[in-house]
Design an enzyme around this catalytic site. Sequence first.
Site, short mmCIF file in Angstrom:
data_model
loop_
_atom_site.label_atom_id
_atom_site.label_comp_id
_atom_site.label_asym_id
_atom_site.label_seq_id
_atom_site.Cartn_x
_atom_site.Cartn_y
_atom_site.Cartn_z
N PRO A 1 0.78 -0.86 -0.04
CA PRO A 1 0.17 -0.08 -0.31
C PRO A 1 0.53 1.48 -0.05
O PRO A 1 0.62 2.19 -0.57
CB PRO A 1 -0.72 -0.11 1.20
CG PRO A 1 0.22 -1.00 2.45
CD PRO A 1 0.43 -1.50 1.45
N TYR A 2 1.86 0.90 0.38
CA TYR A 2 3.14 2.50 0.95
C TYR A 2 3.35 2.84 -0.86
O TYR A 2 3.38 3.91 -1.49
CB TYR A 2 3.80 2.37 1.55
CG TYR A 2 5.21 3.31 1.41
CD1 TYR A 2 4.97 3.90 2.42
CD2 TYR A 2 6.67 2.82 1.22
CE1 TYR A 2 5.97 5.35 2.61
CE2 TYR A 2 7.45 4.01 1.01
CZ TYR A 2 7.36 5.02 1.83
OH TYR A 2 8.50 5.96 1.53
#
Length: 253
Positions: free
Chosen positions: A151-152
Site C-alpha cells: 500500500p505504501y
Amino acid sequence: MSGLLAGRVVLVSGGTSGVGAAVARTARREGASVAVTGRRREHGEKVAADLGALFVPCDVADVGACRAAVATVVAEFGRVDGLVNAAGLVDRGSLLDTTPELFDAHIAINLRGPFFLMQAAVADMIRRGEPGTIVNIGSESARGGAPDLSPYSAAKGGLATLTRNAAHAHRFDRIRVNQLDIGWTDTEGEDVVQRRHGAGEDWRARAGAGLPAGRLAAPEDAAEMVVLLLSDRSGVVTGSVLDWDQQVPGAHD
C-alpha cells in the site's frame, strides 16, 4: 549554500521529525521563515521552538486540518512561498495481508494529504500572482517496492503522478513542483518500524554494511537537495521525480 531561501516562507508537513525536521532546519539555516506541522502538540512545539519555527498542529489525514494549516501560515506570515510534503506513513503490508483500514491510511497520509496541502498552497500563490515551489518527498518504492510495502508503494506511485500533473497544470503560474524519491534513510520512523518487525539494536550497522556508502542515508543529506529544489538555484526545473539513493534503479550486477 548560503541564504538560498532568504525572505521565503516555507511550510513543511511532518516537519517535527525525520526528513521533515531536517528540511525545516536546513531551510531556517538558508534564511526562510518556517512553519512545521505534526500531530503531537507538545513534541511539535518543542521542536519548533528549537528551530525558531512556527508549529501548526495538523494530521495530514484530515483534509480540513490540511486546509487550516495553510490558512494559519498565511495568517501568520502573509503567504506561502514553498511547501514540502514530508509527512508520511511507512507501516508494512503486503498484497495479501493489507487490510482496508491500512490501505486507506496510506492513501490518506501519503497521497490525499499532500494533494490538499498542495491545493491550498497553490491557491494562495495564484491569488497573489506570485511564483512558488513545492517539493514532495517520495520513495524509490514508487517504482514497485518490496513485497511488504504494497500500500505504501501504491500511494507513493500516485504521489509521483500527482507531482507531474500539478507541475504541468501550473507551469505558467510559475509554480514549480518536483519530487525527491529517497531510498533507505535512517529516521525515527524507520527505527520504530524496524523494531516492530523484529530488528535488533544493531539493525543500522547491518543495513549499512550492505550499502555503497557503508551507512544508511541521513535525513540531513536529503534536506540539502530539498532546499536546493525549493530555491532559485534549481532554475526552471519542474515536474521532475528525482531518484535519490545509493542504488541505481534498473541496474544490476
